[in-house]
Design a protein around this motif. Structure first.
Motif, PDB file in Angstrom:
ATOM      1  N   PRO A  56      31.063 108.439  67.535  1.00  0.00           N
ATOM      2  CA  PRO A  56      31.560 107.599  68.787  1.00  0.00           C
ATOM      3  C   PRO A  56      32.587 106.718  68.441  1.00  0.00           C
ATOM      4  CG  PRO A  56      29.342 107.043  68.531  1.00  0.00           C
ATOM      5  CD  PRO A  56      29.609 108.095  67.554  1.00  0.00           C
ATOM      6  N   ALA A  57      33.872 106.390  68.850  1.00  0.00           N
ATOM      7  CA  ALA A  57      34.793 105.575  68.690  1.00  0.00           C
ATOM      8  C   ALA A  57      34.867 104.273  69.571  1.00  0.00           C
ATOM      9  CB  ALA A  57      36.149 106.107  68.873  1.00  0.00           C
ATOM     10  N   TRP A  58      34.798 103.131  68.886  1.00  0.00           N
ATOM     11  CA  TRP A  58      34.648 101.834  69.520  1.00  0.00           C
ATOM     12  C   TRP A  58      35.627 101.856  70.632  1.00  0.00           C
ATOM     13  CZ3 TRP A  58      34.714  97.842  65.243  1.00  0.00           C
ATOM     14  CH2 TRP A  58      33.819  98.013  64.331  1.00  0.00           C
ATOM     15  N   GLY A  59      35.315 101.400  71.744  1.00  0.00           N
ATOM     16  CA  GLY A  59      36.221 101.296  73.055  1.00  0.00           C
ATOM     17  C   GLY A  59      36.363 102.439  73.873  1.00  0.00           C
ATOM     18  N   LEU A  60      36.050 103.507  73.293  1.00  0.00           N
ATOM     19  CA  LEU A  60      36.113 104.869  74.076  1.00  0.00           C
ATOM     20  C   LEU A  60      34.875 105.355  74.795  1.00  0.00           C
ATOM     21  CD1 LEU A  60      38.525 106.877  71.746  1.00  0.00           C
ATOM     22  CD2 LEU A  60      39.309 105.415  73.584  1.00  0.00           C
ATOM     23  N   PRO A  61      34.952 105.833  76.050  1.00  0.00           N
ATOM     24  CA  PRO A  61      33.927 106.600  76.687  1.00  0.00           C
ATOM     25  C   PRO A  61      33.262 107.659  75.742  1.00  0.00           C
ATOM     26  CG  PRO A  61      35.751 106.370  78.332  1.00  0.00           C
ATOM     27  CD  PRO A  61      36.253 105.900  76.892  1.00  0.00           C
ATOM     28  N   ARG A  62      31.913 107.960  75.873  1.00  0.00           N
ATOM     29  CA  ARG A  62      31.287 108.744  75.064  1.00  0.00           C
ATOM     30  C   ARG A  62      31.867 110.357  75.438  1.00  0.00           C
ATOM     31  NH1 ARG A  62      27.557 108.539  71.176  1.00  0.00           N
ATOM     32  NH2 ARG A  62      26.753 110.623  72.105  1.00  0.00           N
ATOM     33  N   ASP A  63      32.244 110.538  76.824  1.00  0.00           N
ATOM     34  CA  ASP A  63      32.642 111.729  77.492  1.00  0.00           C
ATOM     35  C   ASP A  63      34.086 112.076  77.435  1.00  0.00           C
ATOM     36  OD1 ASP A  63      33.280 109.923  79.324  1.00  0.00           O
ATOM     37  OD2 ASP A  63      32.438 111.102  81.026  1.00  0.00           O
ATOM     38  N   LEU A  64      34.719 111.070  76.694  1.00  0.00           N
ATOM     39  CA  LEU A  64      36.197 111.405  76.438  1.00  0.00           C
ATOM     40  C   LEU A  64      36.740 112.502  75.223  1.00  0.00           C
ATOM     41  CD1 LEU A  64      39.037 110.489  77.500  1.00  0.00           C
ATOM     42  CD2 LEU A  64      39.038 108.727  75.610  1.00  0.00           C
TER      43      LEU A  64
END
Length: 162
Positions: A56-64
């Motif tokens: 997962p990327a910091w600051g991005l929603p997991r479902d993006l």
């Protein structure tokens, strides 16, 4: 002995990055060195129906996922690397090969224009190029960038991968 410098030699003048480990080139380098990678499964499935692993990327929603995630990762890195440039600059961008489960037709038709809009970097869309060859893409993009600079076709350009 006299050494003569060529009037223009290719050089890197700026870098930018956004990835699972950080939101800038400096953060990414520090976290990679500290081995802070934490993989997990995503909502995307491969051709066999198995969930694909990613970080997962910091600051991005997991479902993006897909095109929107590509833009959310690439635009800040582009802004970091090209934010000080003036005038329209071509972008040579390495991308995953076509056919992935998260592939999107907009990648080939509007990605460069969307990156220019979201990053605020003035990109020369017509002179930009995508290299959709997977892991070899960055080498191909960098090679094309060197060719353009050495031939005089470009003095400044951006080369990246997403």
């Amino acid at each position: 002995m006299v050494s003569v410098l060529r009037p223009f030699a290719p050089c890197i003048v700026a870098v930018g990055a956004r990835a699972t480990l950080g939101q800038s080139a400096l953060q990414l380098a520090m976290c990679a060195r500290a081995r802070k990678l934490v993989p997990s499964t995503t909502l995307v499935r491969d051709k066999r129906g198995h969930l694909i692993g990613a970080c997962p990327a910091w600051g991005l929603p997991r479902d993006l996922q897909g095109y929107e995630r590509l833009l959310a990762l690439a635009a800040p890195a582009l802004r970091e690397a090209g934010g000080e440039l003036h005038g329209k600059v071509p972008l040579l961008l390495a991308l995953p090969a076509p056919g992935r489960p998260d592939d999107d037709p907009r990648i080939d038709t509007q990605l460069v224009a969307d990156l220019a809009e979201q990053s605020g970097v003035s990109l020369d869309v017509e002179r930009s190029a995508l290299f959709r060859t997977g892991q070899a893409g960055f080498a191909a993009a960098l090679g094309e960038g060197l060719r353009r600079i050495r031939s005089g076709e470009a003095r400044v350009l951006l080369v990246g991968g997403a």
